[in-house]
Design an enzyme around this catalytic site. Structure first.
Site, mmCIF file in Angstrom:
data_model
loop_
_atom_site.group_PDB
_atom_site.id
_atom_site.type_symbol
_atom_site.label_atom_id
_atom_site.label_comp_id
_atom_site.label_asym_id
_atom_site.label_seq_id
_atom_site.Cartn_x
_atom_site.Cartn_y
_atom_site.Cartn_z
ATOM 1 N N HIS A 222 0.818 -1.209 0.000
ATOM 2 C CA HIS A 222 0.000 0.000 0.000
ATOM 3 C C HIS A 222 0.858 1.269 0.000
ATOM 4 O O HIS A 222 2.041 1.244 0.364
ATOM 5 C CB HIS A 222 -0.926 0.017 1.219
ATOM 6 C CG HIS A 222 -0.184 0.049 2.529
ATOM 7 N ND1 HIS A 222 0.374 1.193 3.043
ATOM 8 C CD2 HIS A 222 0.094 -0.934 3.424
ATOM 9 C CE1 HIS A 222 0.959 0.928 4.195
ATOM 10 N NE2 HIS A 222 0.816 -0.365 4.449
ATOM 11 N N GLU B 68 -2.308 -7.074 7.434
ATOM 12 C CA GLU B 68 -1.030 -7.029 8.149
ATOM 13 C C GLU B 68 -1.107 -7.911 9.398
ATOM 14 O O GLU B 68 -2.206 -8.287 9.839
ATOM 15 C CB GLU B 68 -0.730 -5.569 8.520
ATOM 16 C CG GLU B 68 0.613 -5.321 9.176
ATOM 17 C CD GLU B 68 1.775 -5.772 8.313
ATOM 18 O OE1 GLU B 68 2.011 -6.996 8.286
ATOM 19 O OE2 GLU B 68 2.439 -4.928 7.701
#
Length: 214
Positions: free
Chosen positions: A11, A86
């Site tokens: 990202h 994550e």
């Protein structure tokens, strides 16, 4: 040979990345620079005429918004999944890498030691995180054998995919960086994984930050 290719995209930048603050599952948005990075990355993929068959993204907003830049340029819809999140860093989430050693010294040392079983008080152990990422990656691979998959995720998640593809031990010290909005390529030939290219940021207008989530 039926090769399945993955282009792994981290990202774009967030304010917590800039502050070197551990994000984990905390749902932090992209900052202005991160939005630009996502656009630069998507335009670069269009420029090289990347032919991909499917787009996957983590459901956390920083990944989903990065994937949105790809959706808009290529006219596709991303498949969103929690499996690409994550690592949950438990009590360390929200702390900077400067504050964590002072506020949570014991937990920080456990984190640095890469203890495979410790969940950092309510988070995910490295072992469970690895199992989640590997299971998610294998599920996607089996659903798209022989295809090219574009996948937007997070620093530690993509680094874990590198460990899978390179047979690096979970307890081994991290050896690769995963900069914001970088392109990272791995593939599977039906019998084994391989790392093809890593940490490409040539499409970005300025330097990108490495991940700090170890």
């Amino acid at each position: 040979m039926n090769i399945t290719r993955f282009c792994l995209v981290r990202h774009g930048e967030t304010d917590w990345n800039v502050a070197r603050r551990l994000q984990g599952h905390t749902d932090i948005d992209l900052n202005t620079h991160g939005v630009k990075q996502a656009q630069q990355m998507a335009k670069a993929l269009k420029r090289i005429n990347l032919q991909f068959d499917v787009l996957y993204t983590s459901d956390l907003v920083r990944a989903a918004k990065t994937a949105k830049a790809i959706e808009e340029i290529f006219g596709v819809d991303a498949i969103t999944t929690e499996a690409l999140r994550e690592r949950h860093l438990g009590a360390l989430q929200g702390l900077t890498i400067i504050d964590a050693p002072n506020l949570e010294p014991e937990l920080w040392n456990i984190h640095l030691s890469r203890n495979l079983e410790h969940d950092l008080r309510g988070g995910e152990s490295i072992k469970r995180f690895a199992e989640r990422i590997h299971r998610g990656l294998e599920t996607i691979r089996m659903q798209h054998l022989g295809k090219t998959i574009l996948l937007v995720s997070h620093g530690s998640a993509i680094e874990m995919m590198y460990r899978l593809a390179s047979n690096q031990a979970l307890e081994a010290e991290r050896t690769v960086s995963v900069p914001n909005a970088s392109l990272n390529w791995i593939s599977h030939d039906g019998s084994s994984w391989k790392v093809d290219r890593w940490a490409d940021t040539s499409h970005l207008a300025s330097l990108a930050l490495d991940n700090v989530d170890l």
